[in-house]
Design an enzyme around this catalytic site. Sequence first.
Site, PDB file in Angstrom:
ATOM      1  N   GLN A 152       1.180  -1.359  -0.081  1.00  0.00           N
ATOM      2  CA  GLN A 152       0.116  -0.335  -0.031  1.00  0.00           C
ATOM      3  C   GLN A 152       0.590   1.518   0.269  1.00  0.00           C
ATOM      4  O   GLN A 152       1.860   1.351   0.773  1.00  0.00           O
ATOM      5  CB  GLN A 152      -0.919   0.011   1.573  1.00  0.00           C
TER       6      GLN A 152
ATOM      7  N   CYS B 196      -6.458   0.612   1.629  1.00  0.00           N
ATOM      8  CA  CYS B 196      -6.446  -0.467   2.071  1.00  0.00           C
ATOM      9  C   CYS B 196      -7.954  -1.478   1.742  1.00  0.00           C
ATOM     10  O   CYS B 196      -7.355  -3.241   1.209  1.00  0.00           O
ATOM     11  CB  CYS B 196      -6.144  -0.323   3.670  1.00  0.00           C
TER      12      CYS B 196
ATOM     13  N   HIS C 298      -9.141  -0.095   9.697  1.00  0.00           N
ATOM     14  CA  HIS C 298      -7.865  -1.043   8.470  1.00  0.00           C
ATOM     15  C   HIS C 298      -8.335  -2.527   8.281  1.00  0.00           C
ATOM     16  O   HIS C 298      -9.400  -3.279   8.560  1.00  0.00           O
ATOM     17  CB  HIS C 298      -6.359  -1.343   9.500  1.00  0.00           C
TER      18      HIS C 298
END
Length: 670
Positions: free
Chosen positions: A98, A104, A259
């Site tokens: 990333q 993400c 995340h």
Amino acid sequence: MLTASSALMSEQRWQTGAKGSLQNLKKFNNQDFNHLRALCLSQGLLFEDATFPAHVSSIGPNLLPEDKLQQIQWKRPTELQQNPYLIMDGVSRFDIMQGEIGCCWMLAALGSLTLQKQFLENVLPKDQGFQDNYAGIFHFRFWQYGDWVDVVIDDQLPFLNGRYLSVHPRTSNEFWPSLLEKAYAKLRGSYQNLHGGYLSDALVDLTGGVQVQLSLKDPPPDLEEILKAADKSKCLIVCSTSGQLRRNIELRNGIVRGHAYTVTGTVKLRYKNGWKHIIRIWNPWGYREWKGPWSDDSPQWKYVEPKCREALLRNKDDGEFWMSCENFQEQFSWLYICNSTPTFLDFGDQHCTMWSVARHIDLWSPVLAPGRNSYSSGAVSTNPQYFFEVPDYDPKSYNVVISLMQRHAEDMQDTKTLKIGFLITMNNSKILKQNFSLSRDVTDYYILNPGTYALIPATTEDQEFEFLLRIFIKSQDYNENSNPLPRPLLPMDVPRQNQDSSYKAVFLRYAKQGSAIDASQLQQLLNEVILQDEMTSLGGRFSFDSCRGILSLMDLNSNGQLTLQEFRILWQSLAKYMDIFSKEDRNHSGFLGVSELKNAIQTAGLATNEHLLLLMTLRYGNAARRIGFSDFVCCMLRLETMTYAFQNLAEGRSQISMTPIEWLTLAMYT
């Protein structure tokens, strides 16, 4: 008059070779990859994409401060490496790292895609690269609202201060991750629109499948079984942690808040004197791993058989780690699973199951919306309904999945997401199930008893929107030698017709110069297409006079012809009334008696009484007051049209006032 708020006829666009299929892709922005590449090669030029240029407009105005936006540089892989490759040694999740943009959610889905080659090959075409016919142009495929779309890009990638702004490859001269992400950014409008998004959207866009979201804070009792079934059947599986207001904060245990992660495997292994269910998870950052039980250096691995440990444990700082199912539920908030069909629900003692799917594109009109505060049975009865049949079932097995998706415009950053959902009823009774959510895709799964159900899509807002509805139904004890499972029975379908008989195909076959249909053409169409079925033909053919009457009811422009739009409304009505007629004609005589006609009218959600029934059977029935299908259609279309005409005239008024000419116009032409 009937309006477009009536349910529309479903189009059969998923056949092999149909527009929007993998064999006949839709071209995003009307760009043809092969044509553009050939043009660039003939002129000795590298492709520059004017529709998604190497400019801050493709980045988005709010992703970075103005001064940093002006510092962005665009570079081609050939400027970065002497010998670039699109793919080296196959495609792997470990190719992805990333970058500065917080995408993400997309990369977690992409990491899962690399594990399932049957989907990966759809997204990443093989007819491109840097070695042969290189012209600075690439293309990738994504599924959008029922269609596979081919997205063309140039290979100019954004850099800030010498570093990739977006995803960067782990291997310096392998560029498929960066180019695929650029294509997805173009599809969604800008790189800015990848800075935060929905995992469920990415999963569906990469597969064209059906996804389900499971809360790990209130998980289903069979979570472990669902996970094992999903892994075994090669589903895409991703998960996320809570903390949307404080994203990318690493906890002491190595888990990152706010995340997205990829679930890359599940296994049940022998541990000490019992069994342990553990889950393998990958962080799209390419580093930062779980530090608790079953992590790379944890003591739990000492109690696992050496061969098993050697096969499972990969002690590298690559972002991938194992953890127990219990810790997984504690540390993560949501689990997302996606596949072409809901195979993640095929677990337990089931054998040889198969899922059928019915797809419908429709336009939801707020005129018939059930309302924001309550859903009365009367309101439900006037809404477009999709009927489906549930066969015999295993009472412990999920057997129905409903997926409703609202259409987003191509300019996705300006799209308003509505709160949408659906209601499920049975036998016109009270609502059995309902599910509403402020999201692009509302999906839920059920255990339903055998029977016929009605599904009503809806929105809680007074706004029209286009939607894609998919109904998945499981068949038990399916085997390769049995006949294929029939599609669920829906009133918007005319299953007795040939597969190519969508309303557009039928219209173009009979329309005058492809633009309109008159009464004689309508008569020919109805008798040749609708009356193919033995049951509908028993009651007699459509006469020219009855077709003139039908045309006048549907002729919104009052010009003696039906346009394609007007014919679409008629087509869906024909399908609906064919379904109702076949259900009420229980002895398959081809006729409805008085009581059967009464039931049919009630099923259609219209009002009647004994006197009106008598008049209708006298007007449309034979000497025995029995009505065949062609006369039934004429009767129901007039009843429905006049009912809605009265409702429209009476709306908000206790009395109706009309001039003689207005009344005569309504009475003489409709």
